[in-house]
Structures are given as C-alpha cells and as structure tokens.
Design an enzyme around this catalytic site. Sequence first.
Site, PDB file in Angstrom:
ATOM      1  CE  LYS A 125      51.057  11.464 -13.661  1.00  0.00           C
ATOM      2  NZ  LYS A 125      50.206  10.168 -13.590  1.00  0.00           N
ATOM      3  CG  ASP A 165      49.560  10.133 -10.610  1.00  0.00           C
ATOM      4  OD1 ASP A 165      49.573   9.320 -10.775  1.00  0.00           O
ATOM      5  OD2 ASP A 165      50.768  10.362  -9.837  1.00  0.00           O
TER       6      ASP A 165
HETATM    7  P1  NDP Z   1      47.024   7.752  -3.788  1.00  0.00           P
HETATM    8  O1  NDP Z   1      48.384   9.004  -3.456  1.00  0.00           O
HETATM    9  O2  NDP Z   1      45.661   7.163  -3.414  1.00  0.00           O
HETATM   10  O3  NDP Z   1      47.816   6.329  -3.003  1.00  0.00           O
HETATM   11  C1  NDP Z   1      49.581   6.763  -3.002  1.00  0.00           C
HETATM   12  C2  NDP Z   1      50.118   5.276  -2.392  1.00  0.00           C
HETATM   13  O4  NDP Z   1      51.612   5.386  -2.333  1.00  0.00           O
HETATM   14  C3  NDP Z   1      49.842   5.808  -0.557  1.00  0.00           C
HETATM   15  O5  NDP Z   1      49.612   4.253   0.181  1.00  0.00           O
HETATM   16  C4  NDP Z   1      50.931   6.979  -0.054  1.00  0.00           C
HETATM   17  O6  NDP Z   1      51.510   6.537   0.919  1.00  0.00           O
HETATM   18  C5  NDP Z   1      52.177   5.777  -1.072  1.00  0.00           C
HETATM   19  N1  NDP Z   1      53.563   6.651  -1.737  1.00  0.00           N
HETATM   20  C6  NDP Z   1      53.415   7.656  -2.644  1.00  0.00           C
HETATM   21  N2  NDP Z   1      54.307   8.076  -2.367  1.00  0.00           N
HETATM   22  C7  NDP Z   1      54.837   7.135  -1.772  1.00  0.00           C
HETATM   23  C8  NDP Z   1      56.648   7.906  -1.077  1.00  0.00           C
HETATM   24  N3  NDP Z   1      57.194   8.870  -1.896  1.00  0.00           N
HETATM   25  N4  NDP Z   1      57.284   6.701  -0.320  1.00  0.00           N
HETATM   26  C9  NDP Z   1      56.403   6.025   0.234  1.00  0.00           C
HETATM   27  N5  NDP Z   1      55.115   5.975   0.377  1.00  0.00           N
HETATM   28  C10 NDP Z   1      54.730   6.371  -1.007  1.00  0.00           C
HETATM   29  O7  NDP Z   1      48.074   7.641  -4.858  1.00  0.00           O
HETATM   30  P2  NDP Z   1      46.997   6.050  -6.317  1.00  0.00           P
HETATM   31  O8  NDP Z   1      47.378   5.129  -5.734  1.00  0.00           O
HETATM   32  O9  NDP Z   1      46.610   6.827  -7.182  1.00  0.00           O
HETATM   33  O10 NDP Z   1      49.041   5.801  -7.002  1.00  0.00           O
HETATM   34  C11 NDP Z   1      49.816   5.139  -6.836  1.00  0.00           C
HETATM   35  C12 NDP Z   1      50.837   4.827  -8.120  1.00  0.00           C
HETATM   36  O11 NDP Z   1      49.982   4.538  -9.476  1.00  0.00           O
HETATM   37  C13 NDP Z   1      52.149   5.997  -8.974  1.00  0.00           C
HETATM   38  O12 NDP Z   1      53.189   6.059  -9.106  1.00  0.00           O
HETATM   39  C14 NDP Z   1      50.749   6.335  -9.940  1.00  0.00           C
HETATM   40  O13 NDP Z   1      51.253   7.485 -10.578  1.00  0.00           O
HETATM   41  C15 NDP Z   1      50.579   5.671 -10.349  1.00  0.00           C
HETATM   42  N6  NDP Z   1      48.900   4.847 -10.954  1.00  0.00           N
HETATM   43  C16 NDP Z   1      47.833   5.683 -11.185  1.00  0.00           C
HETATM   44  C17 NDP Z   1      46.906   5.579 -11.156  1.00  0.00           C
HETATM   45  C18 NDP Z   1      45.356   6.106 -11.236  1.00  0.00           C
HETATM   46  O14 NDP Z   1      44.471   6.048 -11.327  1.00  0.00           O
HETATM   47  N7  NDP Z   1      45.216   6.580  -9.534  1.00  0.00           N
HETATM   48  C19 NDP Z   1      46.741   5.730 -12.448  1.00  0.00           C
HETATM   49  C20 NDP Z   1      48.093   4.673 -13.302  1.00  0.00           C
HETATM   50  C21 NDP Z   1      49.275   4.336 -12.909  1.00  0.00           C
HETATM   51  P3  NDP Z   1      51.548   7.010   2.394  1.00  0.00           P
HETATM   52  O15 NDP Z   1      49.631   7.358   2.081  1.00  0.00           O
HETATM   53  O16 NDP Z   1      52.098   7.409   3.414  1.00  0.00           O
HETATM   54  O17 NDP Z   1      51.728   8.915   0.882  1.00  0.00           O
END
Ligand code: NDP
Length: 445
Positions: A125, A165
């Site tokens: 990662k 991510d």
């Molecule tokens: P994105 O950046 O596309 O979206 C993240 C979302 O979560 C946004 O709505 C964001 O809000 C919110 N968010 C992120 N961090 C915080 C925080 N600290 N507090 C509050 N809200 C938060 O990310 P992904 O959808 O790609 O990833 C989401 C999760 O899924 C993570 O845990 C990631 O590790 C996991 N994941 C992702 C994969 C992928 O293929 N993308 C694969 C497997 C797991 P805002 O826009 O306001 O920041």
Amino acid sequence: MSYIKDIINQVIENNPGEPEFHQAVTEVMESLQVVIDKHPEYIKAGILERIVEPERQVIFRVPWVDDQGKVRVNRGFRVQFSSAIGPYKGGIRFHPSVYLGIIKFLGFEQVFKNSLTGMPIGGGKGGSNFDPKGKSDGEVMRFCQSFMTELYRHIGADIDVPAGDIGVGSREIGYMFGQYKRIRNSFESGVLTGKGLIYGGSLVRKEATGYGLVYITDQMIKAGGKSLEGARVVISGSGNVAIYCAEKVAQLGGTVIAMSDSNGYIYDSEGIDLDTIKQLKEVERKRIKEYKEIHPRAEYHEGTFSIWEVPCDIAFPCATQNELDEKAAKTLVANGCFAVAEGANMPSTPEAVDVFLSNNVLFAPGKAANAGGVATSALEMAQNSMRYSWSFEEVDARLKSIMTNIYRNISTAAREYGHEDNLILGANVAGFIKVAEAMMAQGIV
Ligand code: NDP
C-alpha cells in the site's frame, strides 16, 4: 494464546504510535490461534513474526509548486508488505490523515485480502498526506508527477503494482502513469491498475469494489434467509466504492436512502438519485449537501459519520477506517439493521464488531467484502499481459464468480475452524493459510 499475545505485544512495542496498525494486526492474530493449534510447524518457521513485518518500507519527500508559485512539501510512502504469493499489489491513498501507521495497516490487510481473491498478488500500500480537495487540476498533476518521480524506482509489473484508494481516482492514476511512462520511456501498462479504458484500463474496474461488495452481501444475506429486494439501505461515503455499491443495490431491488461525505449526510426517503450524486462527486467534485439544492425533498444533516442514526435494514460503511463505533453499532441494531458489509477497510471499530456479532447481525468483513476491486485489478493486469481486453459482461462475470468463491471459502473456513457464523475468523484464516504455505515453501526469506 500466550504466543499470539507475545506477537501482538511485540508489534505494539516495535511500531509505537501506530494504533491503526496495532488494531489490524490484533484482529488477524486473535483469529489465528485455531490455525496455530493445527499447524505448529508455522511457529517453528516464524511465520507470524515474519508476516507482521513489512518486507520493505519507503518514505520520501514530495516537493511541488502550487498555483501561487509557492513550494509545498508532502511525504510519500510505499509499504511493500508481502510478496509471498505474487508481486506487491495495493492502492495509493492521498488524504491529510495519511502517515506510516495508516499505510502499514492497509498494507497488512491487503496481504490477506489479495490472498482471498485467489489471484497471484502479494500485498502492499502507498500514499501521501497530500489533500487533493480544493486543489486545481494543475496542482494535482504536478503533485502526482513529483510523487511518481520517486515511486517509479520501486514499482514494476512484476515487482509492485499500485492502484487507487481514497483521493486517488482515474485522474490521479492518469497523471502518475504519464510520468512513469515518460521516465521509463516504455509503455508498461501492467505497472498501475485503475487506468483509463483507452490506455490499458479494464472495463468494470471502476465499478468493481462496489459491485463485488454487493455480490458477496447478496450471498451472505440469502444464506441468512433474507433478501436485498425491498431492503432499505444506508451507505456511508460518496466516493468510488459507495457510488458503485449504491448502483448495484438499486439493480438488485434495494433502496438507498442515505449517503454521506466527510461533512454530513443526505437522507432521501424516496431513494437517492444516483445520477445527481455521480454528477456532484465524480464530475463537479462538490459537497454532498448540494444534493438538497437539486432535490429539495431530501434532508441534509451535518456531522461526520452521523449517518448511522438513519434506520435501515442493511448498512454499508464505505468511507474510511473506524467510522462506525460502538454507539453507532448499537443504534443500527436498535433500529433493526440485520446486515453490515464493509466496503471500506476496517470501518468498524472492534467494539462495534462485538455488538454486531453478539446481536447476530450478518457481518461481512472488509478484507473479503471489498476484495472485488483488487481482484479486478488483477484481471486488468492479466489483460495487459495478453494485450487484449475482455467485454464488460466477461469481466463482470469473473468478478461475480470471484466473490462467490470468496464467500464459499471464508464460510467453509469459519465452519472448519469451529465458528460457523464468524466470517471475520473465516476471512482471516482462509487468507492467512495460503500466504503461510507459500512462506513455508520458500524458506526463511
Ligand atoms: P474516495 O476518495 O473515492 O471516497 C471516499 C469517501 O469517503 C468520500 O465520500 C469521503 O468524503 C469519505 N471519507 C474519506 N475519508 C474520510 C474521513 N477521514 N472522514 C470522513 N469521511 C471520509 O475513496 P474510495 O471510495 O476509493 O475508498 C473508500 C474506502 O474503501 C477506503 O477505506 C478504501 O481503502 C476502501 N477501498 C477502496 C477500494 C477501491 O477500489 N477504491 C478497494 C477496496 C477498499 P470527502 O469527499 O468529504 O472526503
């Protein structure tokens, strides 16, 4: 248990100030007593001592110039955790909260998740404390180019293959791929996944984590005698995972009534209009509260992670680690929620997980439930190697079959190791055994 406890204590001692990493290691290690009892040879070979120590950790300076001409400096990380079953593989996160402990917890989880996919990929990662929010495209591009100017030394199609991510989507992957190609003077499409479709990306990769999450949830709730059809669903986040989770839920007959971002959540009792969310989040990069301007019937509530107060049948935490705590879990249970499936990595605190398990809530842990993304990344790598692209239907069918296999393997492992309903134990055990066997075969490395 004292051997396992010693391992956990050593990790805490050797990695001070990294609570997320301690949490991830503790959860996995506590599941492994049953395996160690059956396989004492793992103790002699030091499998546990080795598996908690990353093979390599790289930390680097990322200097860039903002639109005002000011020099900015961020910190970059790549943790190459385990190459026992394949090249290191795992996403890159850009978020101000990123530090070494976050990247190590994510890299550690990735080792077991990647093993569960059945594909030949190791775990790693990376990321940076850079915040893409509010930055111009030019600033994001210059940051990505600077990040890759160091990262390129450590990656390669057979070495380490990063992906997206939090904060890293197709825009960022595009800029990083462009810089890698320029430095290397070579079009090595297999070095990054999540690429755009016209330069080596795979159909379904964008949708894969969210779709896969719903495929495995569907299996789990059917086995529990329930159905997605007619279910009222709450999804935290409104990023890549959340959006495509919502899309598949709607396709399978559920109604998504609430989604969030880091400022608050929207509640739309008639069902959230996903086209509006996609336009706001994927195209305009705006806040979710703007949804109410377009759909006045909706409610907007301020507050990070307050979304769990919305009564629902199924909850999908799809934002970030530790977003769902004990209080939120108790509220969900009191409101009649019967299933929770983790789209994010480690979104439920250990106390929240205890609440779900003790109340017989069907629970799918992230390392199995969100594995569809990395599995489809591995399919992207396979297509890159063949210099060929499969159709949407073909990739989607493979994703579905991978998620079905994961569900079968983790429920079989849970049963075999005496904890029928505990898919956390099943996922940890099934993911671990394959990596441990590869480590046994390869000697002390
Ligand atoms: P994105 O950046 O596309 O979206 C993240 C979302 O979560 C946004 O709505 C964001 O809000 C919110 N968010 C992120 N961090 C915080 C925080 N600290 N507090 C509050 N809200 C938060 O990310 P992904 O959808 O790609 O990833 C989401 C999760 O899924 C993570 O845990 C990631 O590790 C996991 N994941 C992702 C994969 C992928 O293929 N993308 C694969 C497997 C797991 P805002 O826009 O306001 O920041």
